[in-house]
Motif scaffolding. Sequence first.
Motif, mmCIF file in Angstrom:
data_model
loop_
_atom_site.group_PDB
_atom_site.id
_atom_site.type_symbol
_atom_site.label_atom_id
_atom_site.label_comp_id
_atom_site.label_asym_id
_atom_site.label_seq_id
_atom_site.Cartn_x
_atom_site.Cartn_y
_atom_site.Cartn_z
ATOM 1 N N GLY A 11 0.738 -0.966 -0.173
ATOM 2 C CA GLY A 11 -0.034 -0.036 0.059
ATOM 3 C C GLY A 11 0.799 1.295 -0.063
ATOM 4 O O GLY A 11 2.116 1.241 0.163
ATOM 5 N N ARG A 12 0.364 2.394 -0.186
ATOM 6 C CA ARG A 12 0.959 3.809 -0.147
ATOM 7 C C ARG A 12 0.231 4.611 0.567
ATOM 8 O O ARG A 12 -0.610 4.577 0.927
ATOM 9 N N GLU A 24 4.511 -10.354 4.515
ATOM 10 C CA GLU A 24 4.934 -9.185 4.834
ATOM 11 C C GLU A 24 4.305 -7.964 4.326
ATOM 12 O O GLU A 24 3.512 -8.035 3.732
ATOM 13 N N GLY A 25 4.453 -6.800 5.107
ATOM 14 C CA GLY A 25 3.761 -5.516 4.618
ATOM 15 C C GLY A 25 4.824 -4.719 3.945
ATOM 16 O O GLY A 25 5.933 -4.421 4.623
ATOM 17 N N TYR A 26 4.752 -4.072 2.941
ATOM 18 C CA TYR A 26 5.745 -3.253 2.280
ATOM 19 C C TYR A 26 5.071 -2.226 1.554
ATOM 20 O O TYR A 26 3.688 -2.051 1.292
ATOM 21 N N GLY A 27 5.686 -0.944 1.425
ATOM 22 C CA GLY A 27 5.365 0.208 0.629
ATOM 23 C C GLY A 27 5.450 -0.242 -0.631
ATOM 24 O O GLY A 27 6.443 -0.736 -1.249
ATOM 25 N N ALA A 28 4.142 0.003 -1.481
ATOM 26 C CA ALA A 28 4.179 -0.333 -2.864
ATOM 27 C C ALA A 28 5.331 0.043 -3.669
ATOM 28 O O ALA A 28 5.854 -0.577 -4.486
ATOM 29 N N GLY A 29 5.698 1.211 -3.427
ATOM 30 C CA GLY A 29 6.899 1.994 -4.199
ATOM 31 C C GLY A 29 8.237 1.326 -3.715
ATOM 32 O O GLY A 29 9.355 1.599 -4.553
ATOM 33 N N LYS A 35 0.150 5.399 -9.015
ATOM 34 C CA LYS A 35 1.132 4.943 -8.714
ATOM 35 C C LYS A 35 0.939 3.421 -8.324
ATOM 36 O O LYS A 35 1.706 2.611 -8.754
ATOM 37 N N ASN A 36 0.300 3.283 -7.590
ATOM 38 C CA ASN A 36 -0.128 1.932 -6.988
ATOM 39 C C ASN A 36 -0.553 0.877 -8.230
ATOM 40 O O ASN A 36 -0.002 -0.043 -8.227
ATOM 41 N N VAL A 37 -1.013 1.337 -9.026
ATOM 42 C CA VAL A 37 -1.562 0.673 -10.390
ATOM 43 C C VAL A 37 -0.444 0.270 -11.029
ATOM 44 O O VAL A 37 -0.271 -0.754 -11.464
ATOM 45 N N PRO A 66 1.016 1.813 6.341
ATOM 46 C CA PRO A 66 0.679 0.945 7.608
ATOM 47 C C PRO A 66 -0.402 0.162 7.425
ATOM 48 O O PRO A 66 -0.175 -1.068 8.108
ATOM 49 N N VAL A 67 -1.476 0.453 6.677
ATOM 50 C CA VAL A 67 -2.459 -0.826 6.400
ATOM 51 C C VAL A 67 -1.821 -2.135 6.132
ATOM 52 O O VAL A 67 -2.183 -3.225 6.406
ATOM 53 N N ALA A 68 -0.960 -1.917 5.173
ATOM 54 C CA ALA A 68 -0.304 -3.154 4.666
ATOM 55 C C ALA A 68 0.349 -4.003 5.497
ATOM 56 O O ALA A 68 0.444 -5.310 5.694
ATOM 57 N N PHE A 69 1.099 -3.096 6.770
ATOM 58 C CA PHE A 69 1.716 -3.849 7.767
ATOM 59 C C PHE A 69 0.514 -4.774 8.713
ATOM 60 O O PHE A 69 0.973 -5.723 9.067
#
Length: 613
Positions: free
Chosen positions: A476-477, A500-505, A533-535, A482-485
């Motif tokens: 996520g971005r 794992e949670g990661y920043g998409a970028g 950017k996510n896409v 943090p929602v990804a975490f």
Amino acid sequence: MCGIFAYTGKNGKDAGGVLLDGLLSLEYRGYDSAGIYTPESGSIKTPGAVAELRKKMPASFTGKSGIAHLRWATHGEPTEKNAHPHASGDGEIWVVHNGIIENFKELKAKLVVQGHTFLSDSDTEVLPHLVEEHLKKTKDFEKAALMALNEVRGTYGIALQYKGEPDKIIAARMGSPIVLGLGDGEHFIASDPSPILPHTKKVVFLEDGEVAIITPDGHSITKLDATKVNRIATEIDWNAEEAQKGGYEHFMLKEIMEGPDVIENTLRGRLIAEKGMVKLGGLESVATELAQIERIIIVACGSAHIAGLIGEYMLEEFAGIPVEVEHASEFRYRSPVLNQRTALIAISQSGETLDTLEAVREGKRRGALTLGIVNAVGSTIARETDAGVYNHAGPEVSVASTKALISELAALVLLTIFLGRQRLPGQGGMSEKTAKEIALALKELPNKVQHILDTKQKIEKIAKKYAGVRDFIFIGRKYNYPVAFEGALKLKEISYIHAEGYGAGEMKHGPIAMIDEHFPTFAIVPQDSVYEKNVSNIHEIKARKGPVIALATEGDTEIGKLVNDVLFVPSTLEMLAPILNIVPLQLFAYYFAKEKGLNVDRPRNLAKSVTVE
Ligand code: F6R
């Protein structure tokens, strides 16, 4: 939340024993003090467990009817004087209450002028005094109770007893559940069916705004305006354990399903939407210091830390205050530079997490103003911080935190509005217009969360589809970084798979090397300022044959063409999106772990309250 239980019977049963057994089956709800009253023997109260209450009850304790309570503190510490039942000044009216009387300060002030003396800090105590006042005039217990209830604002599930008519008990519901148990020559009132089930399976659930009277021989129900209500009793075939879980298979699911109520409870009485203002009673004593702080450090662990990371985005964008978020276990062992213009905010559901507590103590030693966002009232962190905001999410039983995190986020939004409005818009603060927009969007959240919960079968289907995999990455971005975490944390802690949670970028800086057709990604991709950017990041994953589940905004007709599976959530303001997006991730983890046949509520190696290093 608190548990209430009341009994009236003519079969010669000892009300003391019936009530104590009932309290034991309500213990699962979580509580910090207990109490019991019968007209024959008076009241016994204690901080701590039902076992302590039993020890304090003399062998002579007796009665044919009575009321009992487990308290989860909201107003006032968990002490004997604050425990229920509470009495009127003349000791004739007794009450047990689950909920919060929002206008108790006004009512109390009025009653004090009329000569009433109060013995506790509890909001509940105004109720028996109010009934006493009306009883003096009407000489009619039922009328007096109705008149008192009509003056009260807030939430309640209550049982009221009058010494002058000992076999009659009045119940009322507004926001907090009440169920009546209909036995043969005996009747019951409780917060849920679990203490009633050993006696009878025949129950009636009260609805908000309803008042019931029970005697050994029967029951009647009216509305608050005294009009009659006819409700057919239902037979429930739950066993005691199922009753405690409200009919859900696990506490975790029950607690996720409480999301809409939890948001309402955190916001209740605090959000003045039409003025774009927030009233936080727990911060009043430090409001001047807060207007001058130049920096915030948030310390927390696990899911509470993730709430802090989302709070950082909110506070920096809308209150203009620099924020750092740290794992409490790291903060306490380094040499942080703080001063009196630093506010250290500890976020903790239990209020007892040792690392978070020690971080608070370290912050204090270094001169910071310490604040708590805590769910458990009277817990150590709540007591040791200079001021704070309670979440009012009610006790969380399942080890994995779900509803507490939702309430922490709602509390952080309130704090953001509070601090933002203290500052001038030109200096990073929040305009009235923006505050009103956020306030209005906040009010819509409970319905939107309910809408997501109503799609749980679809989430279950997707979770089952992926339940065989060994690895998962959540991306996520911005607000949803943090929602990804949290998506990953929830999945790993209850399903034991690697997540794992990661920043998409950040994917292209390393993690994308792991992606192949066996390594799925859960992409949080709402239609917000970083959607494009996510896409692009999702395209990169798809180009490596990685399966992708997308969590997208309703109405996004494009995303489904790109990914393998899509879940939709309603749109909201960007800053509030995490509160919605976390819900399907919690449900996904729940159904994933359930499909694997794991002990969802008690995952291996974990404890609910981590009071060790
Ligand atoms: C995650 C979880 C833990 C807690 C953490 C902090 O589902 O339950 O990560 O969030 O142990 O606990 P509290 O909030 O009680 O300080």
